[in-house]
Design an enzyme around this catalytic site. Structure first.
Site, mmCIF file in Angstrom:
data_model
loop_
_atom_site.group_PDB
_atom_site.id
_atom_site.type_symbol
_atom_site.label_atom_id
_atom_site.label_comp_id
_atom_site.label_asym_id
_atom_site.label_seq_id
_atom_site.Cartn_x
_atom_site.Cartn_y
_atom_site.Cartn_z
ATOM 1 N N GLU A 70 0.823 -1.211 0.000
ATOM 2 C CA GLU A 70 0.000 0.000 0.000
ATOM 3 C C GLU A 70 0.858 1.263 0.000
ATOM 4 O O GLU A 70 0.606 2.197 -0.754
ATOM 5 C CB GLU A 70 -0.920 -0.020 1.227
ATOM 6 C CG GLU A 70 -1.701 1.267 1.460
ATOM 7 C CD GLU A 70 -2.742 1.561 0.381
ATOM 8 O OE1 GLU A 70 -3.350 2.640 0.457
ATOM 9 O OE2 GLU A 70 -2.941 0.730 -0.509
ATOM 10 N N HIS A 73 2.709 2.052 -3.286
ATOM 11 C CA HIS A 73 1.754 2.648 -4.232
ATOM 12 C C HIS A 73 1.539 4.130 -3.926
ATOM 13 O O HIS A 73 1.519 4.969 -4.828
ATOM 14 C CB HIS A 73 0.427 1.880 -4.158
ATOM 15 C CG HIS A 73 -0.671 2.493 -4.981
ATOM 16 N ND1 HIS A 73 -0.559 2.718 -6.334
ATOM 17 C CD2 HIS A 73 -1.910 2.944 -4.638
ATOM 18 C CE1 HIS A 73 -1.669 3.261 -6.799
ATOM 19 N NE2 HIS A 73 -2.497 3.424 -5.781
ATOM 20 N N HIS A 134 -11.484 5.490 -8.178
ATOM 21 C CA HIS A 134 -10.031 5.651 -8.057
ATOM 22 C C HIS A 134 -9.317 5.007 -9.244
ATOM 23 O O HIS A 134 -8.354 5.565 -9.783
ATOM 24 C CB HIS A 134 -9.565 5.014 -6.748
ATOM 25 C CG HIS A 134 -8.180 5.387 -6.347
ATOM 26 N ND1 HIS A 134 -7.698 6.680 -6.379
ATOM 27 C CD2 HIS A 134 -7.141 4.625 -5.901
ATOM 28 C CE1 HIS A 134 -6.450 6.705 -5.965
ATOM 29 N NE2 HIS A 134 -6.082 5.472 -5.682
ATOM 30 N N HIS A 242 -19.338 -7.976 -17.409
ATOM 31 C CA HIS A 242 -17.977 -7.673 -17.874
ATOM 32 C C HIS A 242 -17.625 -8.526 -19.093
ATOM 33 O O HIS A 242 -17.000 -8.034 -20.044
ATOM 34 C CB HIS A 242 -16.991 -7.926 -16.739
ATOM 35 C CG HIS A 242 -15.580 -7.545 -17.077
ATOM 36 N ND1 HIS A 242 -15.243 -6.342 -17.664
ATOM 37 C CD2 HIS A 242 -14.400 -8.217 -16.915
ATOM 38 C CE1 HIS A 242 -13.940 -6.284 -17.849
ATOM 39 N NE2 HIS A 242 -13.401 -7.415 -17.414
ATOM 40 N N HIS A 303 -3.449 -7.713 -16.960
ATOM 41 C CA HIS A 303 -4.758 -7.398 -17.543
ATOM 42 C C HIS A 303 -5.080 -5.914 -17.355
ATOM 43 O O HIS A 303 -5.627 -5.267 -18.252
ATOM 44 C CB HIS A 303 -5.830 -8.268 -16.878
ATOM 45 C CG HIS A 303 -7.138 -8.300 -17.598
ATOM 46 N ND1 HIS A 303 -7.248 -8.546 -18.952
ATOM 47 C CD2 HIS A 303 -8.405 -8.107 -17.149
ATOM 48 C CE1 HIS A 303 -8.512 -8.521 -19.306
ATOM 49 N NE2 HIS A 303 -9.241 -8.239 -18.236
#
Length: 325
Positions: A70, A73, A134, A242, A303
């Site tokens: 975390e 990032h 986000h 999706h 992906h």
């Protein structure tokens, strides 16, 4: 300035990849506070600090690997924000030389809002709407930075290809379809529905009876959204939506690529149409691999990365058709 913008584009792509890695390793709440981590600017490392951290957040036991995922990032995202601030200041100082002055200001506002979304992701305990926002904010920052880079570039199509301008609106539609598909992927991921359907090409037996569109695209009341708050039927609906979106996106972009390739005179547009199909093919292969191989971490992260690359290809194609033909 062009080199700085290119560095920001590359950094934005890294931030998107790190964000995906953080989400897929269940580290979105690796640090339960913001902007620090358990009350510290960095991850607690000493026994004393770890003990204090667990006392301050008893509901969130300290896990060093998740906390580091975390915080790394966050560090990269903060660096990107600083770089965008530098670009904005530079554009103001050199406004007589660089015409795209409004776009850097928009980018600065966008990255500030993106920072707020990052904070709300933590403080609202991974509220799916915020998590998806986000994600889309990261893609928006990347796209705008790349657009700024293109506007600072002075490339031209050799000999011109003005008759291709009529395809510009179709490329814009392609971007809209792709962004909708990315949004569906973000919603699926934010609600931990990536493996709700574990068979391919169809979902497992009985999936049709469990479809719940209204529930799938609502936000249930919950204190903590980590690992999802929707039931299995709602998650299956997200996953199927999706997949359907992927089929629509694949068909439309392939059609667009064929039309562009067969009508263009310039090798630039032909090459972009080929690149679009190749990137799209890789993305579809990664999506299928996620199901067949039960969501391998590397494949799932790729992906996200290839989706970002496909969006950049579409942005460049659209810009070229509108501005350079």
């Amino acid at each position: 300035m062009k080199k700085i913008v290119l560095a920001a584009v590359l950094l934005a792509l890294v931030v998107i990849v790190l964000g995906a890695y953080t989400r897929l390793t269940d580290a979105g709440l690796g640090c339960p506070d913001w902007p620090g981590c358990y009350g510290h600017l960095t991850v607690p490392s000493t026994d004393t600090h770890i003990e204090e951290a667990e006392k301050a957040f008893p509901e969130r036991p300290f896990e060093a690997h998740k906390a580091w995922n975390e915080m790394i990032h966050r560090y990269f995202a903060a660096t990107l924000g600083f770089l965008i601030l530098v670009i904005f200041i530079w554009s103001v100082i050199k406004r007589a030389y660089y015409r795209p002055a409004k776009l850097p200001f928009f980018l600065l506002c966008l990255v500030a809002f993106q920072g707020a979304l990052g904070m709300w992701t933590v403080t609202l305990n991974l509220l799916p709407v915020v998590v998806m926002g986000h994600l889309l904010g990261g893609f928006a920052v990347l796209s705008c930075l790349f657009l700024l880079y293109l506007r600072l570039s002075n490339y031209r199509i050799p000999g011109g290809d003005s008759h291709m301008r009529k395809f510009a609106k179709y490329s814009a539609i392609g971007i809209v379809i792709l962004v909708c598909q990315i949004s569906l992927g973000g919603w699926t991921s934010a609600n931990y529905a990536a493996m709700a359907c574990y068979e391919f090409p169809l979902c497992q037996d009985g999936w049709l009876q469990q479809v719940d569109i209204k529930g799938a695209f609502s936000v249930p009341d919950a204190v903590d959204y980590e690992f999802g708050a929707h039931d299995q039927g709602e998650r299956i609906t997200m996953h199927v939506a999706h997949r359907i979106g992927a089929i629509i996106t694949f068909i439309y972009l392939c059609w667009l690529a064929v039309r562009l390739y067969t009508n263009a005179n310039s090798s630039m547009i032909k090459n972009m149409s080929i690149l679009m199909v190749l990137t799209l093919g890789v993305q579809v292969a990664l999506g299928v691999s996620n199901i067949v191989f039960t969501l391998p971490l590397a494949v799932a992260v790729l992906h996200n990365a290839v989706a970002a690359c496909l969006l950049l290809v579409m942005v460049k194609l659209c810009y070229t058709l509108y501005r350079k033909t």
